[in-house]
Design an enzyme around this catalytic site. Sequence first.
Site, short mmCIF file in Angstrom:
data_model
loop_
_atom_site.label_atom_id
_atom_site.label_comp_id
_atom_site.label_asym_id
_atom_site.label_seq_id
_atom_site.Cartn_x
_atom_site.Cartn_y
_atom_site.Cartn_z
N ASP A 194 29.07 11.08 91.94
CA ASP A 194 28.52 11.34 90.61
C ASP A 194 29.58 12.10 89.82
O ASP A 194 29.81 13.29 90.07
CB ASP A 194 27.23 12.16 90.69
CG ASP A 194 26.49 12.20 89.36
OD1 ASP A 194 27.16 12.21 88.31
OD2 ASP A 194 25.25 12.24 89.35
N ALA A 254 15.66 3.47 91.61
CA ALA A 254 16.05 4.12 90.35
C ALA A 254 15.74 3.21 89.17
O ALA A 254 14.72 3.38 88.48
CB ALA A 254 17.53 4.47 90.39
N ARG A 255 16.60 2.22 88.91
CA ARG A 255 16.39 1.25 87.84
C ARG A 255 16.93 -0.09 88.30
O ARG A 255 18.02 -0.18 88.88
CB ARG A 255 17.08 1.68 86.55
CG ARG A 255 16.33 2.76 85.77
CD ARG A 255 15.02 2.21 85.19
NE ARG A 255 14.29 3.17 84.37
CZ ARG A 255 13.34 3.97 84.80
NH1 ARG A 255 13.04 3.96 86.11
NH2 ARG A 255 12.70 4.78 83.99
N GLU A 284 10.70 -6.27 84.71
CA GLU A 284 9.45 -5.87 85.33
C GLU A 284 8.29 -6.30 84.42
O GLU A 284 8.36 -6.08 83.22
CB GLU A 284 9.40 -4.36 85.55
CG GLU A 284 10.39 -3.88 86.61
CD GLU A 284 10.24 -2.40 86.93
OE1 GLU A 284 9.38 -1.73 86.33
OE2 GLU A 284 10.98 -1.91 87.79
N HIS A 303 7.34 -0.62 91.81
CA HIS A 303 7.74 0.53 90.99
C HIS A 303 6.71 1.66 91.08
O HIS A 303 6.13 2.09 90.08
CB HIS A 303 7.93 0.12 89.52
CG HIS A 303 8.79 1.09 88.76
ND1 HIS A 303 9.54 0.71 87.66
CD2 HIS A 303 9.02 2.42 88.92
CE1 HIS A 303 10.18 1.77 87.18
NE2 HIS A 303 9.88 2.82 87.94
#
Length: 342
Positions: A194, A254-255, A284, A303
Amino acid sequence: MKIAVIGSGFVRSDRLKEILAGYFPEATFSLAESKWPSEPFQNGDEVLEYSGDPEQVAELASDADLLVLDVAPVTQAVIRRARRLKAIGVCRGGPVNVNVEAATERGIPVLNSPGRNAAATAEFTVGLILAGMRRICLGDARMKEGVWDGGLYMYQECGEELEGKTAGIVGLGNVGRRVARLLGGFGMRVLAYDPWVPASAFSEAGAERVDFPTLLKQSQILTLHARLTPETRGLIGKEELERLPRGAFVVNAARGGLLDYDALFESLERGHLSGAALDVYDPEPFPVHHPLLMHPRVVATPHIAGATRESALRGAEMVAEDLFRLMKGERPRHVVNPTAVP
């Protein structure tokens, strides 16, 4: 003071009112509730991931001093009609259902609840890893089919332990740090990438700071916890999956846009990856008969990583407390547009 409250099937409007009334006992309330999650999110040109009709939101908020909601749409038109509005409280981390720019132009602070579901998502991530790597879901499915599948004890079919393996975490934010600590508790070596967090965050989480190529090369379990931005969309594609060790396991809670799912399916089919666990998709809802979801080495959930009763109430409490601070003339802890705070 009048407070307009628009809950959802997750953050219920009656619970929101109850929490807000503890801070504003003299307030009057008007309540409504969106149909999410019974109905999927909508996406528009102005706001994203919302549920409900902007016209109904505008009507409810037209004479409100405070507007508190979960996923209802707050467009520029809603904000223009809410002449008395002093603040908007959103019970989610990323208030993409609110036109923050329009609120800022009106001098209306938008308060949010970052990290409300961090513990829930971190726990769920570890659950996905265990479910996939230890063949828990497959064993459960066999039992429900009435089959006692002793074949799952065969060497070539049985699962693998976490202890002694190397996990790679992409994104060391609220969720990523918790995942690092949890996986460390299993006796795993934890790597993290990160570029946006300080070195202290890695040491506090018990993770080794490495560059992206090193993380891919060494991660036997890769778990994604980065924000979805134009820069991170498609972060993990065919090339990145190929760099993982053969037999690696990939997790995305996460996404969906972070991971190329076509490339993931291809890598699973070729046997390069041992499995995957997915809770998020793009788009989605994801087609339920997509071959990726049917793959025997994939654990798939709709999700729900952040869905706990605690996270629903935590988000409401965070927003209510910050609204109380704001109304007392104090600085709220979590505000998306700080320039709008008086």
